[in-house]
Design a protein around this motif. Sequence first.
Motif, mmCIF file in Angstrom:
data_model
loop_
_atom_site.group_PDB
_atom_site.id
_atom_site.type_symbol
_atom_site.label_atom_id
_atom_site.label_comp_id
_atom_site.label_asym_id
_atom_site.label_seq_id
_atom_site.Cartn_x
_atom_site.Cartn_y
_atom_site.Cartn_z
ATOM 1 N N LEU A 1 39.462 36.406 38.323
ATOM 2 C CA LEU A 1 39.425 36.574 36.871
ATOM 3 C C LEU A 1 38.540 37.725 36.417
ATOM 4 C CD1 LEU A 1 39.173 32.814 35.839
ATOM 5 C CD2 LEU A 1 41.189 34.182 36.330
ATOM 6 N N LEU A 2 37.588 38.107 37.249
ATOM 7 C CA LEU A 2 36.722 39.233 36.909
ATOM 8 C C LEU A 2 36.716 40.242 38.054
ATOM 9 C CD1 LEU A 2 33.456 37.785 35.274
ATOM 10 C CD2 LEU A 2 35.221 39.150 34.174
ATOM 11 N N PRO A 3 36.814 41.522 37.749
ATOM 12 C CA PRO A 3 36.728 42.519 38.822
ATOM 13 C C PRO A 3 35.281 42.740 39.245
ATOM 14 C CG PRO A 3 36.990 43.613 36.715
ATOM 15 C CD PRO A 3 37.073 42.130 36.429
ATOM 16 N N THR B 1 44.379 29.430 36.949
ATOM 17 C CA THR B 1 45.018 30.728 37.094
ATOM 18 C C THR B 1 45.290 31.024 38.569
ATOM 19 O OG1 THR B 1 44.049 31.635 35.093
ATOM 20 C CG2 THR B 1 44.696 33.203 36.762
ATOM 21 N N SER B 2 46.452 31.530 38.836
ATOM 22 C CA SER B 2 46.865 31.740 40.224
ATOM 23 C C SER B 2 46.251 32.994 40.836
ATOM 24 C CB SER B 2 48.391 31.843 40.287
ATOM 25 O OG SER B 2 48.809 32.242 41.572
ATOM 26 N N PRO C 1 43.198 39.505 35.770
ATOM 27 C CA PRO C 1 43.339 39.496 37.234
ATOM 28 C C PRO C 1 44.608 40.195 37.708
ATOM 29 C CG PRO C 1 43.594 37.278 36.324
ATOM 30 C CD PRO C 1 43.051 38.134 35.235
ATOM 31 N N VAL C 2 45.688 40.120 36.924
ATOM 32 C CA VAL C 2 46.900 40.848 37.315
ATOM 33 C C VAL C 2 46.622 42.342 37.332
ATOM 34 C CG1 VAL C 2 49.222 41.512 36.557
ATOM 35 C CG2 VAL C 2 48.560 39.103 36.605
ATOM 36 N N GLY C 3 45.968 42.861 36.286
ATOM 37 C CA GLY C 3 45.640 44.276 36.236
ATOM 38 C C GLY C 3 44.720 44.694 37.359
#
Length: 466
Positions: free
Chosen positions: A243-245, A359-360, A394-396
């Motif tokens: 969820l976080l980079p 979230t996956s 997270p997708v990005g």
Amino acid sequence: MDHLFTVDGGSATPVSPTALAAEGLLERQHLQEWVIAHPQVLGESVLVITAEFDRWADTDGVPARDRLDVLGLDSTGRLVVVELKRGTADRDVHLQAITYAALVSRFDLDTLAQAHRSFLKGRGESVELDACRQRLLDHVDGEWSPELLQRPRQVIIAADFPKQVTHTVVWLSEMNLDIDLIQVGLWKVKDHLVAGFTKVYPTPEVKEFTLAPARIEAKAAAQKLEERTRAQNAVHVIVGGGLLPDEAVLRLTPRHGVTEGIREAILAWVGEDSSRASATWNNNTAKPLTWKADGKPYTPTGLANHIFTSVTGRKADGIQGTTWWDINMAHVPDTVDPDEWGALAGTNLASLAKQLNGTSKDWTGLHTLLNAVPAGRWTTYGDVATVIGSHAVPVGTHLATCGQCPNAWRVLNAAGRVSPGFRWSDATRTDSPADVLSAEGIRFDAGAATQEARLALGELRRMLGG
């Protein structure tokens, strides 16, 4: 289990009980191996750390001869000391268990990791010490607590227990010492032996009605543990979901566990040195925050406690540190689209984990979906995340770092623009995703792809097979 039968319809035939000794079964080679192979007999989610442990020393530094049968770790972070007897337990078996519990209560994470590594090596599995340490940390649902290590749970497994043992264990339990008695039984069914493990003390009713009044004091400690568990669960959710980079900047905002006066004192202290107000995120479940004031790694609660103590001179009590750290919207990581990052404005770590729990991070669906996006069409981070059950951030992050995502250039932000964090897997490429999309027939107006070529959610779902 007093009676065991084989059943054939309406006919029930008694099964004869036997004993481990009578069947030539031994304590270490057999009973102990059963427990190691099936640690669920010790309770839920127990990881076996070691067995036959004897690497302690007395005050003169002389190794002790006593061997601890099995040492485990449950998911709350408590050690589980296991004493095994293949026959009727000795009259002082509980004293042995207490002695071992006292000895292991002084163990720390490094000691346990060393013991686990030696245990695995003895069974033909070579694991690095750091990997063993991380395995222990990952097994604990809550934050690793040295205080909990000092209160091991004890499990005594035997074929039977003399009354002296059961009476003493009941009294010790009422005095808030955790001891389980588990009876192992053996039966011979035709040519097969059947083993059974039955907890004879404490039963659920005893726990609820007899021991509860004597453990009121422990309830407060359990509540503190629950708060720490919630905080650590938030970290696991965030790391597990991507969820976080890495290098995301977090801003300090004291909340849970402090009064208004202390909150103001902390903010004044932070105002003296701006580096005290910031930490960077790293996707590490053990210590994901790096404080800019000293460059050291912390857990969210550990850093909140450190700051509290630095300001007040007192030990923190019950702070949920994940509520203290907000996503700093002024620092957008390179791998994240600013528009998607803005959706997290004002979110702290606890809220982020709650909002995005589930979230996956399994990107198989994402890769399948992107592979199906045809030339001349485009989609957004948000729409892709909706279809695969994830979130745009997270997708990005994944698209920016994967290097193997098919058709990644066909994913744009909600405005139809290329994300600043987009990177080709081939670093030598000089063209832009907009160049490729234009060649595929997509028109751009003032740097944004026209909406007529954008895939609708329904189309994306059909591409994924749903």
